[in-house]
Design a protein around this motif. Structure first.
Motif, short mmCIF file in Angstrom:
data_model
loop_
_atom_site.label_atom_id
_atom_site.label_comp_id
_atom_site.label_asym_id
_atom_site.label_seq_id
_atom_site.Cartn_x
_atom_site.Cartn_y
_atom_site.Cartn_z
N GLY A 172 0.83 -1.20 0.00
CA GLY A 172 0.00 0.00 0.00
C GLY A 172 0.87 1.24 0.00
N THR A 173 0.34 2.34 0.48
CA THR A 173 1.05 3.61 0.45
C THR A 173 1.11 4.24 1.84
N PHE A 174 2.32 4.39 2.37
CA PHE A 174 2.54 5.17 3.58
C PHE A 174 2.72 6.63 3.19
N ILE A 175 2.11 7.54 3.95
CA ILE A 175 2.36 8.97 3.76
C ILE A 175 2.73 9.54 5.12
N LEU A 176 3.86 10.24 5.17
CA LEU A 176 4.36 10.83 6.41
C LEU A 176 3.92 12.29 6.53
N ASP A 177 3.90 12.79 7.77
CA ASP A 177 3.56 14.21 7.94
C ASP A 177 4.69 15.11 7.45
N GLU A 178 5.94 14.64 7.58
CA GLU A 178 7.10 15.39 7.09
C GLU A 178 8.07 14.41 6.44
N ALA A 179 8.68 14.83 5.38
CA ALA A 179 9.66 13.97 4.72
C ALA A 179 10.93 13.87 5.56
N PRO A 180 11.43 12.67 5.80
CA PRO A 180 12.68 12.53 6.56
C PRO A 180 13.87 13.00 5.73
N ASP A 181 14.92 13.36 6.41
CA ASP A 181 16.14 13.79 5.73
C ASP A 181 17.32 13.06 6.35
N PRO A 182 17.92 12.11 5.67
CA PRO A 182 17.64 11.72 4.27
C PRO A 182 16.40 10.84 4.17
N ASN A 183 15.95 10.61 2.93
CA ASN A 183 14.79 9.79 2.67
C ASN A 183 15.16 8.74 1.61
N PRO A 184 16.00 7.76 2.01
CA PRO A 184 16.55 6.82 1.02
C PRO A 184 15.50 5.96 0.34
N TYR A 185 14.36 5.75 0.99
CA TYR A 185 13.33 4.90 0.40
C TYR A 185 12.23 5.71 -0.28
N SER A 186 12.43 7.02 -0.36
CA SER A 186 11.49 7.92 -1.05
C SER A 186 10.05 7.73 -0.57
N ILE A 187 9.90 7.68 0.75
CA ILE A 187 8.55 7.54 1.32
C ILE A 187 7.79 8.85 1.10
N PRO A 188 6.59 8.79 0.55
CA PRO A 188 5.82 10.02 0.31
C PRO A 188 5.54 10.76 1.61
N ALA A 189 5.48 12.08 1.51
CA ALA A 189 5.16 12.92 2.66
C ALA A 189 4.29 14.07 2.18
#
Length: 299
Positions: A172-189
């Protein structure tokens, strides 16, 4: 509930009334309510707090000649006749005759509540000693508009399409409240500066950037801070058979899930939404809270 209002009061021995002037759906009205005694409301007058210029007046027994506010003669911007003096054959059944607890609504030809700072009533057959009044009320109370309840926010939302037998998210799709830095897995935020309400998560899931398929969603899982401060699942919404057909369907289900919780943040939300307890308490539909797409901060 009126969208905005001004409340005027007037009282003499034997008679008291309240006038609530308000806007509702773009129209303006005055509710005249007798709090004590009785009166036949024959005319209403109103104006702003600028007393310059000519004054509107009705002829004969409906005039407000001599009426003043704090010793200053009032300049009326508008006057409307409602009835002629005298109860006549109708007696106390006359439409404009109000007794304690009665309310009459009068439509006002104005474009803004700013046009009314002074309100006057010419009444006869009154229960004060004089038997009539030229009532003038100023300094209206302006009730504060109730604040919209704060929407709950979440640290992460999972729009799940595949789960293990034990309910663990698999696809499925995880969406974060803020993009992590770094974001190696390109999780949507959520986009920078977006409040992490469910409406915004849903909007982002359906956006062109993600292109989520709502019909494929089996369950939506909400995450926030658990009791020890670590991120934990707060609750989840299971899709009906056949999936969610529209975003409104999902928002209605979300509304059912959070209805009745007093504090929708962090640990309190997690405690309030104990799934076993909540399944029995949840209403059958979301109609009571009337959730629509516009009720959320969609991006």
């Amino acid at each position: 509930m009126p969208e905005s209002s001004k409340i005027f009061t007037y009282a003499v021995d034997g008679l008291a009334y309240t006038v609530t002037v308000y806007e509702e759906n773009g129209a303006f009205f005055a509710d005249i309510t007798v709090d004590e005694g009785a009166m036949d409301v024959n005319a209403v007058y109103f104006g702003d707090d600028d007393f310059s210029g000519s004054s509107e007046s009705l002829r004969g027994p409906l005039n407000m000649n001599g009426a003043s506010l704090d010793g200053e003669k009032v300049q009326w911007d508008a006057a409307t006749e409602l009835s002629r003096p005298g109860l006549g054959p109708e007696g106390e059944d006359k439409e404009t005759y109000l007794q304690t607890g009665d309310t009459m609504t009068v439509s006002l030809d104005i474009e803004s509540l700013d046009e009314i700072d002074i309100f006057g009533i010419r009444a006869t057959s009154t229960t004060n000693d004089a038997g009539s009044i030229k009532g003038v009320s100023g300094d209206p109370e302006e009730p504060e508009e109730p604040e919209d309840p704060e929407e709950p926010t979440y640290e992460k939302v999972f729009f799940g399409e595949v789960f293990s037998d034990s309910g663990d998210p698999l696809g499925g799709t995880f969406i974060l409240d803020e993009a992590p830095d770094p974001n190696p897995y390109s999780i949507p935020a959520l986009p920078d500066g977006t409040e992490p309400t469910f409406g915004n998560y849903l909007s982002h899931f359906l956006s062109e950037e993600i292109g989520g398929d709502l019909s494929a969603v089996e369950s939506v899982v909400f995450y926030g801070s658990g009791e020890d401060g670590s991120q934990a699942e707060l609750f989840r919404i299971e899709a009906p058979e056949g999936g969610f057909e529209t975003p409104e369907d999902l928002l209605a289900a979300y509304g059912e899930a959070i209805e009745g919780t007093e504090d929708l943040a962090g640990q309190d939300l997690m405690a309030a939404l104990s799934l076993d307890d909540y399944a029995a308490a949840a209403p059958e539909t979301g109609e009571e809270i009337g959730l629509e797409m516009e009720d959320f901060d969609l991006i």
